[in-house]
Scaffold this active site. Structure first.
Site, PDB file in Angstrom:
ATOM      1  N   GLY A   1       0.793  -1.218   0.000  1.00  0.00           N
ATOM      2  CA  GLY A   1       0.000   0.000   0.000  1.00  0.00           C
ATOM      3  C   GLY A   1       0.827   1.270   0.000  1.00  0.00           C
TER       4      GLY A   1
ATOM      5  N   CYS B   1      -2.573  25.655  18.801  1.00  0.00           N
ATOM      6  CA  CYS B   1      -2.094  26.169  20.091  1.00  0.00           C
ATOM      7  C   CYS B   1      -1.423  25.039  20.849  1.00  0.00           C
ATOM      8  CB  CYS B   1      -3.257  26.739  20.886  1.00  0.00           C
ATOM      9  SG  CYS B   1      -4.110  28.084  20.048  1.00  0.00           S
TER      10      CYS B   1
ATOM     11  N   TYR C   1      -1.637   6.820   4.764  1.00  0.00           N
ATOM     12  CA  TYR C   1      -1.961   6.892   6.192  1.00  0.00           C
ATOM     13  C   TYR C   1      -2.304   8.289   6.719  1.00  0.00           C
ATOM     14  CZ  TYR C   1      -0.126   2.144   6.297  1.00  0.00           C
ATOM     15  OH  TYR C   1       0.098   0.819   6.045  1.00  0.00           O
TER      16      TYR C   1
END
Length: 724
Positions: free
Chosen positions: A397, A550, A591
């Site tokens: 993959g 943040c 991914y």
């Protein structure tokens, strides 16, 4: 002007007898401009000869290492995409900056009105990767006299995007290419896509299974799909047998072997005897014996194993495949109806361009080396045991989808860790330094004296001591903010003159690391990140990247090659040379999209699919999808944007003196906007030529850079995304 000569400009008031012009003599032991390095040194364009060229940029960023044969630098200094690999001719190259312009320009200028960040997918590269994989195995099979064929599957966990999976099914149709699933949802996805695939295409069912999962797999078998249920645990056999008998379907069963071969890198954690998945030798024998008692040994038709992702070398690959092939031969001797050996994933890609097997970021082989090692290892074991050669399957993959996606994002500003220059503090900064407490003022005078004497090590020591002393005084309330700023500026000038100042700048990028490159944050995976334009110019800045979140972890401060900074171009207001400054993250097609989260409620990027064409720009956009709006990401966290909008609109009507409509419009635009920063034009349809202008801010609908003459009618025209 010498580095500290500005101190001379402020003459001391009467009573100060010590005068210093602030100039350090020519250094000896610390030559001006000397740089410090980490981990063997950072990338620096200064090490390359003048004049600058695109070839030097390609070498600096290792593009020929990790990018070949799909990415290169064109004569304009932009990244060019070669969708057909080495077979791409020059007029077929796609200028990545032209794609960005097409996607982000507002619709009035002929653009698509998408906002950055932008994920650009190239299905032609995906097709080329799949064809190249099959060509490599076909060549290895023919050249080694192997007696069976190669038949791959795509593990959908790498990227479950609909269009990617559908493209793979289309491109893989001539090769009977199949799919691998690891969950019930992935199995449903795979079953749906395989209705349009070859009936020979494999459907490999991996992962932990319950009765419902197994029932789905058996139903797929009834639907004439070439389904194989792979046992990850010995206990799954009973459920497979019982469910198959209930449904009246004889199953095709596979075993996942837990090999002793293991690679030591991060991606090898699922291999070896302590791996998460697979059956031990004793469990394999037990399953085979049980199937024999049930007269179902002919159902055992596939052996599967997985050495680990990013297998670094063909030596390790050959060792693992050879071990698995011996298990295959022994099961065949026991009477199993084996016909397929599934070598799993592990076909790696070269993230850092080093072509080395010594790290998780690279591999020391290519597609042909990989295929040859697999074929030879299986053939050798089978020939020795006189076992018929099996069909070879792989679940490659990462190697298929990584190259075909490029993430484009913009640097919006930059900051430096160095203190502000003394001149910015005011004309009387020398007085501020003379007003320090006795111990600090003594360090200041000693610093000046050491500078006069040319004692540079001593000068550095006094500067450090002065800074630490003044910080302590400030914390105790003995020192004003102006005095501390003056000391910081003086010490920074000394550091620069001695060549020990930190030259690294922080570039603030319009991106969320946690959403778009989660593997960098989670496991330290490095991806090639480079400017996608201005590569005909020498980069003069060392930079790190800081995202919009943040969170202190929202930064990229490690880069391929072991470097702690990235060569970048000086960022002026509004970008480089008056335009935006765009960076690309490459090889991130596997991914990242599925693993990305919603930290700080930053959603995914806008997406375009770009195919090579014979048009004037050499490409056509076949799909364009805006990124999730604020309403979309709020809804993903179980909030109700419709209710939120109504409640805020009601509060605006209560609190706004005759301005409730404009408040409601602003709220509606905010819900409809992407959470990322937006570039704006000075005038809505200001430039008849459609050029972008500098600056950040503003908002728009259907426009990549500005509010383009929208009619301010009902607020719901701006909040259509809130429709149920």
């Amino acid at each position: 002007m010498p580095a500290l000569a500005c101190v001379e400009a402020a003459a001391p008031p009467p009573g100060y007898g010590f005068a210093w012009d602030g100039t350090l003599p020519a250094p000896g032991a610390y030559p001006r401009g000397a740089s410090t390095t980490e981990d063997g040194g950072d990338l620096t364009a200064a090490e390359y000869p003048s004049p600058w060229s695109t070839d030097l940029s390609a070498a600096l960023y290792r593009i020929d290492g990790w990018g070949a044969p799909y990415f290169c630098v064109n004569s304009a200094g932009d990244i060019a995409v070669r969708s057909h690999g080495a077979a791409t001719v020059s007029h077929q190259e796609i200028d990545l900056m032209k794609v960005v312009k097409k996607a982000s320009d507002h619709k009035a200028a002929g653009g698509l009105g998408l906002r950055l960040p932008l994920l650009v997918r190239f299905p032609d590269i995906l097709k080329h990767r799949l064809e190249s994989l099959h060509a490599a195995f076909d060549f290895a099979i023919r050249s080694n006299g192997y007696g069976a064929r190669y038949q791959g599957v795509y593990p959908v966990k790498c990227n479950q995007d609909r269009y990617i999976v559908e493209d793979i099914m289309e491109f893989g149709l001539p090769f009977d290419f199949g799919l691998e699933a690891g969950s019930k949802a992935e199995l449903l996805l795979a079953m749906s896509c395989l209705t349009r695939a070859s009936r020979k295409a494999l459907l490999i069912c991996n992962g932990y299974k319950d009765e419902e999962y197994i029932a789905l797999a058996v139903i797929a078998r009834r639907m004439d799909m070439n389904t194989v249920i792979v046992l990850e645990q010995a206990e799954e056999l009973d459920t497979v047998v019982e469910t198959s008998q209930k449904l009246g379907i004889r199953p095709v069963i596979g075993l996942r072997a837990k090999l002793r071969t293991k690679h030591s890198g991060h991606f090898g954690a699922t291999s070896g005897q302590k791996g998460k998945f697979g059956l031990t030798t004793a469990q394999i024998l037990s399953v085979a014996q049980k199937l024999q008692r049930l007269q179902m040994l002919d159902c055992l038709q596939l052996l599967h194993f997985h050495i680990g992702s990013q297998i670094p070398s063909t030596a390790l690959l050959s060792d693992g495949v050879g071990e698995a092939a011996q298990i295959y031969c022994e099961l065949a001797r026991l009477g199993a109806g084996l016909r397929v050996i599934d070598v799993g994933g592990g076909l790696g890609i070269d993230y850092d361009g080093s072509q080395s097997g010594g790290s998780d970021m690279s591999v020391g082989y290519g597609l042909h080396d990989y295929a040859s090692a697999v074929v030879r290892a299986v053939k050798f074991a089978c020939d020795r045991k006189h076992v018929r050669h099996p069909i070879i399957c792989s679940e490659s993959g990462r190697a298929l989808v990584s190259h075909h996606s490029v993430l484009i994002f913009e640097a919006v500003s930059s900051t430096s860790t160095k203190a502000e220059p003394l001149s910015s503090i005011g004309p009387n900064f020398a007085y501020l330094l003379e007003e320090l407490a006795d111990d600090a003022r003594s360090d200041y005078h000693n610093l000046k004296a050491a500078a006069y004497r040319g004692e540079y090590e001593t000068c550095a020591l006094y500067a450090d001591q002065l800074k630490r002393t003044c910080i302590d005084h400030f914390k105790e309330g003995m020192l004003g903010l102006e005095h501390l700023a003056a000391v910081d500026g003086l010490c920074e000038l000394v550091a620069q003159e001695l060549g020990v100042a930190d030259p690294v700048k922080t570039y603030h990028v319009n991106l969320s690391i946690f959403t778009s490159m989660p593997d960098f944050w989670a496991i330290g995976q490095l991806f090639p990140i480079i400017p996608i334009h201005h590569l005909d110019q020498r980069p003069g800045v060392k930079g790190i990247l800081s995202d919009l979140t943040c969170d202190s972890d929202g930064k990229v401060d490690r880069f391929i090659g072991g470097h702690s900074s990235l060569p970048l171009h000086e960022l002026e207001r509004g970008g480089v040379g008056g335009g935006g400054y765009y960076l690309g993250m490459f090889l991130g097609g596997a991914y990242q999209e599925a693993l990305g989260g919603l930290h700080n409620l930053f959603g995914g990027p806008s997406v375009v699919r770009v195919s090579q064409s014979e048009g004037p720009h050499g490409f056509a956009v076949t799909l364009a999808a805006p990124g999730p709006s604020c309403a979309d990401v709020l809804r993903a966290m179980q909030h109700e944007p419709e209710v939120m909008f109504e409640s805020l609109k009601h509060r605006a009507e209560e609190c706004s003196a005759g301005d409730a409509v404009s408040c409601a419009l602003a709220l509606a635009r905010a819900f409809d906007s992407m959470p990322y920063l937006i570039r704006s034009c000075v005038d809505p349809v200001c430039a008849s030529d459609g050029e972008r202008t500098d600056g950040m801010g503003g908002d728009s609908d259907g426009c990549g850079c500005c509010v383009c003459g929208e009619e301010e009618g009902e607020e719901w025209t701006f909040v259509r995304c809130l429709s149920v």
